[in-house]
Design a protein around this motif. Structure first.
Motif, PDB file in Angstrom:
ATOM      1  N   HIS A 171       0.859  -1.179   0.000  1.00 43.44           N
ATOM      2  CA  HIS A 171       0.000   0.000   0.000  1.00 43.44           C
ATOM      3  C   HIS A 171       0.898   1.232   0.000  1.00 43.44           C
TER       4      HIS A 171
ATOM      5  N   CYS B 150      -4.065  -6.083   2.025  1.00 39.12           N
ATOM      6  CA  CYS B 150      -4.105  -4.880   2.876  1.00 39.12           C
ATOM      7  C   CYS B 150      -3.760  -3.619   2.081  1.00 39.12           C
TER       8      CYS B 150
ATOM      9  N   LEU C 291      -5.241  -0.979   1.764  1.00 44.96           N
ATOM     10  CA  LEU C 291      -5.622   0.240   2.493  1.00 44.96           C
ATOM     11  C   LEU C 291      -4.927   0.298   3.852  1.00 44.96           C
TER      12      LEU C 291
ATOM     13  N   ARG D 240      -3.180   2.867   9.241  1.00 45.71           N
ATOM     14  CA  ARG D 240      -4.357   3.103   8.412  1.00 45.71           C
ATOM     15  C   ARG D 240      -4.938   4.488   8.691  1.00 45.71           C
TER      16      ARG D 240
ATOM     17  N   MET E  39      -5.679   7.437   6.009  1.00 46.19           N
ATOM     18  CA  MET E  39      -7.030   7.941   5.778  1.00 46.19           C
ATOM     19  C   MET E  39      -7.210   9.399   6.190  1.00 46.19           C
TER      20      MET E  39
ATOM     21  N   ALA F 198     -10.102   6.095   0.422  1.00 45.66           N
ATOM     22  CA  ALA F 198      -9.945   4.667   0.155  1.00 45.66           C
ATOM     23  C   ALA F 198      -9.888   4.399  -1.348  1.00 45.66           C
ATOM     24  N   GLN F 199     -10.740   5.045  -2.109  1.00 45.31           N
ATOM     25  CA  GLN F 199     -10.717   4.869  -3.566  1.00 45.31           C
ATOM     26  C   GLN F 199      -9.422   5.409  -4.163  1.00 45.31           C
TER      27      GLN F 199
ATOM     28  N   LEU G  67      -6.494   5.464  -2.655  1.00 46.69           N
ATOM     29  CA  LEU G  67      -5.440   4.516  -2.318  1.00 46.69           C
ATOM     30  C   LEU G  67      -5.519   3.256  -3.177  1.00 46.69           C
ATOM     31  N   LEU G  68      -6.726   2.755  -3.424  1.00 47.35           N
ATOM     32  CA  LEU G  68      -6.878   1.578  -4.292  1.00 47.35           C
ATOM     33  C   LEU G  68      -6.437   1.906  -5.708  1.00 47.35           C
TER      34      LEU G  68
ATOM     35  N   PRO H  96      -8.814  -5.841  -1.438  1.00 47.93           N
ATOM     36  CA  PRO H  96      -9.320  -5.330  -0.159  1.00 47.93           C
ATOM     37  C   PRO H  96     -10.460  -6.188   0.367  1.00 47.93           C
TER      38      PRO H  96
ATOM     39  N   HIS I 294     -19.273  -0.966   1.204  1.00 46.93           N
ATOM     40  CA  HIS I 294     -17.819  -0.945   1.011  1.00 46.93           C
ATOM     41  C   HIS I 294     -17.436  -1.612  -0.311  1.00 46.93           C
TER      42      HIS I 294
ATOM     43  N   ASN J  77     -15.291   0.055  -3.285  1.00 51.06           N
ATOM     44  CA  ASN J  77     -14.097  -0.568  -3.857  1.00 51.06           C
ATOM     45  C   ASN J  77     -14.216  -0.713  -5.364  1.00 51.06           C
TER      46      ASN J  77
END
Length: 283
Positions: A168, A193, A195, A202, A206, A223-224, A226-227, A240, A247, A251
Motif C-alpha cells: 500500500h 491490505c 488500504l 491506516r 485515511m 480509500a478509492q 489509495l486503491l 481489499p 464498502h 471498492n
C-alpha cells in the motif's frame, strides 16, 4: 475504463478483487459478509481470495455459501499453511478447503508464507494437485525477492502464477526489487491490505491532509484514491476486504478512477518509498 490483470491461463480479471481476511470470525456478521461477496460478484469483482487460516476455515465456508450456484462466475483463490505445504498434508489441506468452499477445484492455490518445508516439496505437491484437477494454477504469498529467485530456479518453478504480498502507499518496499522483477516476469502481484491494516498506520493514511485534499478535488474517497494508486502499477491487483455491500460498491468504483502523474507525485511525496532494500512487510 476498467483495468484488467492477466493471470496465466485465465481470463483477464478486474484489477480489484475481494479479500476475506477476518470474515467468518463473528457469526452475527455472516449474512452481511455473504451479501457483500455476492454484491462484489455482481459488480464484476470476480477474484475472491481466502485461506484455510482465516477464521480456521470459517472464511472459506462464507465464500462457499456466497458462490453457491455461481462457481463459474468467480476466480477462486485459497492458501495453505506453510506446515501443510508438502506431501499428504498438502493434499488433505487442499481437499478440506475444497469441501468448505463446496467446489471441486481452485483456480489458484498459494503457499501462504514460507516455512520449514523445502520449496521443492511444495512445488512438487502443487504439481500433483494440478494433475489431480484439484487446482488449476499455483502460486505463493509473502515471498521476498531472494525467495522468488530460489523458487524460479527450480525445475517447474516458472509455473508460479503470482506472488501475494502486503502493498500500500505507506508500505512501498517491494518497489526496490521484488515488484520490478515480477513485472519483468509478467507475474501478477496481488496486493493484500491495500488500504493498510486497521490501526495507527491506516489512520495516518485515511486522515492525511494531502490525501484528503486530493480525494476531495477528484470527488472520491481516500480509500478509492489509495486503491487506484495500488492498481496504477503494471501487473498489480488489489484485494481489499469488504464486509458490507456499501464498502464493496466503494471498492468497485475505484476501478474507474484515473490518476494523473501529478496525482501520484502528490501521494508519493507524502509517503515516499524507502529508496533501499527493506525486509518484506507482512501482517
Amino acid at each position: 475504463m476498467t483495468k484488467l490483470i492477466h493471470f496465466p491461463h485465465a481470463q483477464a480479471l478486474p484489477a480489484i478483487g475481494q479479500g476475506t481476511w477476518y470474515m467468518g470470525d463473528k457469526p452475527m456478521q455472516r449474512l452481511d459478509e455473504i451479501h457483500a461477496l455476492q454484491a462484489g460478484i455482481d459488480l464484476g469483482l470476480k477474484l475472491i481470495d481466502t485461506a484455510e487460516m482465516y477464521a480456521d476455515g470459517g472464511a472459506e465456508r462464507i465464500v462457499g455459501e456466497a458462490i453457491a450456484g455461481r462457481r463459474d462466475e468467480v476466480y477462486l483463490v485459497s492458501k495453505v499453511y506453510p506446515w501443510n505445504a508438502g506431501g499428504h498434508r498438502a493434499i488433505a489441506a487442499c481437499e478440506a478447503s475444497l469441501q468448505r468452499l463446496k467446489t471441486d477445484y481452485l483456480d489458484l492455490y498459494l503457499l501462504h508464507w514460507r516455512g520449514d518445508i523445502p520449496l521443492e516439496e511444495t512445488l512438487a505437491v502443487m504439481q500433483k494437485l494440478q494433475q489431480q484437477g484439484k487446482i488449476r494454477r499455483w502460486g505463493v504469498s509473502n515471498l521476498d525477492f531472494e525467495d522468488m529467485q530460489e523458487l524460479i530456479a527450480l525445475d517447474g518453478g516458472e509455473g508460479c502464477a503470482t506472488n501475494q504480498v502486503l502493498y500500500h502507499l505507506a508500505s512501498r518496499g517491494i518497489e526496490h526489487d521484488l515488484l520490478p522483477w515480477c513485472q519483468q516476469q509478467n507475474m501478477p502481484v496481488m496486493a493484500y491490505c491495500p488500504l493498510a491494516q486497521a490501526g495507527r498506520l491506516r489512520s495516518g493514511l485515511m486522515n492525511h491532509p494531502a490525501l484528503n485534499e486530493l480525494a476531495q478535488q477528484k470527488g472520491i474517497t481516500v480509500a478509492q484514491l489509495l486503491l487506484a494508486w495500488v492498481i496504477s502499477h503494471d501487473g498489480v491487483m488489489a484485494i481489499p476486504k469488504a464486509g458490507s455491500v456499501a464498502h464493496v460498491k466503494e471498492n468497485a468504483a475505484a476501478l474507474g478512477v484515473v490518476l494523473t502523474d501529478e496525482d501520484k507525485t502528490v501521494m508519493e511525496k507524502a509517503f515516499p518509498a524507502p529508496g533501499r532494500k527493506t525486509p518484506l512487510d507482512m501482517v
